[in-house]
Enzyme design. Structure first.
Site, PDB file in Angstrom:
ATOM      1  CE  LYS A 189      -8.472 -12.521 -11.786  1.00  0.00           C
ATOM      2  NZ  LYS A 189      -8.953 -11.254 -11.401  1.00  0.00           N
ATOM      3  CD  GLU A 264       4.681  -4.675 -16.967  1.00  0.00           C
ATOM      4  OE1 GLU A 264       4.315  -5.368 -17.903  1.00  0.00           O
ATOM      5  OE2 GLU A 264       4.436  -3.322 -16.783  1.00  0.00           O
ATOM      6  CB  CYS A 298       3.922  -0.683 -14.578  1.00  0.00           C
ATOM      7  SG  CYS A 298       2.467  -1.773 -14.842  1.00  0.00           S
ATOM      8  CD  GLU A 398       3.243   1.126  -9.089  1.00  0.00           C
ATOM      9  OE1 GLU A 398       3.119   0.152  -8.427  1.00  0.00           O
ATOM     10  OE2 GLU A 398       3.627   1.356 -10.224  1.00  0.00           O
TER      11      GLU A 398
HETATM   12  P1  ADP Z   1      -4.812  -3.746  -7.803  1.00  0.00           P
HETATM   13  O1  ADP Z   1      -4.783  -3.596  -6.380  1.00  0.00           O
HETATM   14  O2  ADP Z   1      -4.171  -2.171  -8.214  1.00  0.00           O
HETATM   15  O3  ADP Z   1      -6.110  -4.069  -8.611  1.00  0.00           O
HETATM   16  P2  ADP Z   1      -3.358  -5.977  -8.149  1.00  0.00           P
HETATM   17  O4  ADP Z   1      -2.093  -6.343  -8.524  1.00  0.00           O
HETATM   18  O5  ADP Z   1      -3.925  -6.323  -6.815  1.00  0.00           O
HETATM   19  O6  ADP Z   1      -3.850  -4.336  -8.414  1.00  0.00           O
HETATM   20  O7  ADP Z   1      -4.237  -6.411  -9.572  1.00  0.00           O
HETATM   21  C1  ADP Z   1      -3.546  -6.921 -10.646  1.00  0.00           C
HETATM   22  C2  ADP Z   1      -4.141  -8.405 -10.764  1.00  0.00           C
HETATM   23  O8  ADP Z   1      -4.159  -9.273  -9.955  1.00  0.00           O
HETATM   24  C3  ADP Z   1      -6.091  -8.213 -10.995  1.00  0.00           C
HETATM   25  O9  ADP Z   1      -6.460  -9.235 -11.917  1.00  0.00           O
HETATM   26  C4  ADP Z   1      -6.509  -8.938  -9.639  1.00  0.00           C
HETATM   27  O10 ADP Z   1      -7.522  -9.452  -9.560  1.00  0.00           O
HETATM   28  C5  ADP Z   1      -5.175  -9.992  -9.455  1.00  0.00           C
HETATM   29  N1  ADP Z   1      -5.019 -10.439  -7.932  1.00  0.00           N
HETATM   30  C6  ADP Z   1      -4.981  -9.609  -6.962  1.00  0.00           C
HETATM   31  N2  ADP Z   1      -4.782 -10.276  -5.778  1.00  0.00           N
HETATM   32  C7  ADP Z   1      -4.367 -11.433  -6.249  1.00  0.00           C
HETATM   33  C8  ADP Z   1      -3.787 -12.628  -5.319  1.00  0.00           C
HETATM   34  N3  ADP Z   1      -3.834 -12.550  -4.199  1.00  0.00           N
HETATM   35  N4  ADP Z   1      -3.593 -13.716  -6.336  1.00  0.00           N
HETATM   36  C9  ADP Z   1      -3.791 -13.633  -7.700  1.00  0.00           C
HETATM   37  N5  ADP Z   1      -4.202 -12.754  -8.204  1.00  0.00           N
HETATM   38  C10 ADP Z   1      -4.693 -11.495  -7.429  1.00  0.00           C
END
Ligand code: ADP
Length: 495
Positions: A189, A264, A298, A398
């Site tokens: 995804k 990570e 990161c 961060e």
């Molecule tokens: P940002 O907010 O900076 O985009 P995230 O850690 O939220 O950083 O996003 C990293 C990845 O995690 C993206 O692919 C995002 O779609 C996905 N993501 C965000 N929220 C969720 C969640 N609750 N469960 C699974 N994946 C998530």
């Protein structure tokens, strides 16, 4: 800003893509909905992508499970290795296009995305080399009689992977590599802000001969498609790169079926400069430890501890270096830093800049959004904060943008104490000519990945991972491949 004819880069640019890549085919999203992905350099739409949900994830996991049990399970190690070699050659032949897609999608300068060519190709070579190196053991035992004990290695099964937007090409290979090396299958995804290089990679993998269903891509938002993957009961292992907060919800979701996890997460890494360091190297090194990728890394060395006796000179040189960086059009070969990924990220970074000033830190350079020709994109000037203390918000949280906090220290022990006063433990570095100081600091810093007199040098053959709230599990190195296998111990009585 360079204008570019999007369909000439790849036919899916400019289109409404209503499909996910599942079971070797483009299959329509169950909801029929789409969302836009934009070029952060201009704010303009690049394409619309299928908005995946639970039903799409279910279909992709079913395809991955069927592929795991199907002909793919009978590929011999050398067959998987040959497949990786074919993929290597196809990625090499198409690399310029992949780099351009990535630059358009997430804003990193083309010089940077093209510069990752050797890393990506070497990653594929590394994982190919590991295919025939994943062996079990025979164990001498003390049982009475004639017993032989051995361990067998088996692929863990269906892997789910949630990819971040700050470097999708590299991130996807830290999953595709071990998946293809071990005989697992995967549902990926991508991040909603940067999905394009992965969609293109899925096509290339199929062209190279990866069997249908082994690699599946479902696009969409984290809260829906991502969450559905994290909690899916038929996913055996999950690999996640992203924020610590999202990592927590992934851990909770994964409890459904006790998935194996590699996480990570966030960081607030210390970068420590001693007065005896070679400042001609330490100044640009420490600056780019934060500003590379516009600070969206990161392991960025965002807490820059500088020995007090050189503090004034260091800040002056750091500010001058920051001002010398060219921020602008990612397609221009002279550009050092591109835009941030999105309006959301721009607001976040500017918000932290304001908080830093309110709490008494001094802006030595940068500190504002860039206008003029860059006004439509999400550009911010590389920012140096001086007079920061380790307790200020900008030194604790961060930011994920081009903002560095210079924090003075007097003695090595103090630097070590301050460096470790953080919930995170991803990266860190020390700049010194003294071997004893370098070793004292690297033994003392509580983080997974450390550098001496350099920053951010990575190699797929070397494990990279975090500690504390920065997560666990290695990316790269033999231990990474081993984590996609589980071990069975077998004791045989031949008495
Ligand atoms: P940002 O907010 O900076 O985009 P995230 O850690 O939220 O950083 O996003 C990293 C990845 O995690 C993206 O692919 C995002 O779609 C996905 N993501 C965000 N929220 C969720 C969640 N609750 N469960 C699974 N994946 C998530």
């Amino acid at each position: 800003m360079t204008t570019i004819d999007l369909p000439s880069v790849h036919p899916f640019l400019g289109q409404d893509i209503k499909d996910h890549f599942v079971d070797g085919r483009w299959q329509p999203a169950a909801s029929g909905g789409t969302f836009e992905t934009v070029n952060p350099a201009t704010g303009h739409r690049l394409a619309s992508l299928a908005e995946g949900g639970k039903a799409d994830v279910d279909a992709a996991v079913r395809a991955a499970r069927a592929a795991f049990e199907g002909p793919w399970s009978r590929f011999t190690p050398y067959e998987r290795q040959r497949l990786l070699h074919r993929i290597h050659d196809l990625v090499a032949a198409n690399y310029d296009e992949l780099a351009l897609l990535e630059t358009l999608d997430m804003g990193a300068p083309l010089s940077r995305t093209l510069g990752f060519r050797s890393f990506i190709l070497e990653a594929i070579q590394f994982y190919a080399s590991q295919v025939v190196n994943t062996n079990g053991q025979t164990i001498e035992n003390s049982l009475p009689g004639q017993f032989t004990t051995m361990t067998l290695k088996a692929p863990v099964g269906v892997v789910g992977s949630i990819i971040p937007w700050n470097g999708p090409l590299i991130s996807q290979w830290f999953v595709l590599g071990p998946v293809l090396a071990t005989g697992c299958t995967v549902v990926l995804k991508p991040a909603e802000d940067a999905s394009l290089s992965l969609l293109r990679m899925a096509q290339l993998l199929q062209e190279a001969g990866v069997p249908d269903g082994v690699v599946n891509v479902v696009t969409g938002y984290g809260q829906t498609a991502g969450a559905a993957l994290a909690e899916h009961p038929d996913v055996d292992r999950l690999s996640f790169t992203g924020s610590t907060e999202t990592g927590r919800s992934i851990i909770r979701a994964s409890a459904v079926n006790i998935k194996r996890l590699q996480l990570e997460l966030g960081g607030k890494s210390p970068d420590i400069v001693f007065a005896d360091a070679d400042l001609d190297r330490a100044v640009p090194g420490a600056a780019m430890a934060v500003f590379n990728n516009t600070g969206q890394i990161c392991y960025a060395g965002t807490r820059l501890f500088v020995q007090r006796s050189i503090q004034d000179e260091f800040v002056e040189r750091l500010a001058a270096f920051s001002k010398s960086l060219t921020v602008g059009d990612p397609l221009d070969p002279g550009t050092n830093l591109g835009p941030l990924i999105s309006q959301k990220q721009l607001d976040r970074v500017l918000g932290y800049v304001s908080i830093g000033q309110e709490e008494g830190a001094v802006v030595a350079s940068g500190g504002a959004r860039l206008g003029g020709d860059l006004a439509e994109g999400y550009y911010v000037a590389p920012t140096v904060f001086a007079d920061v203390s380790n307790t200020m918000t900008i030194a604790r949280e961060e930011i994920f943008g081009p903002v560095v906090s210079v924090i003075p220290f007097d003695e090595a022990d103090e630097a070590l104490r301050l460096a470790n006063e953080t919930p995170y433990g991803l990266g860190g570095a020390v700049w010194t000519r003294d071997l004893g100081t370098a070793l004292k600091m690297t033994h003392g810093i509580k983080a997974g990945t450390l550098w001496v007199n350099c920053y951010g040098a990575i190699d797929p053959a070397v494990g990279f991972g975090g500690y504390k709230a920065s997560g666990y599990g290695s990316k790269g190195g033999p231990e990474h491949v081993d984590a996609y296998l589980y071990t069975k111990s077998v004791t045989i009585n031949t008495d």
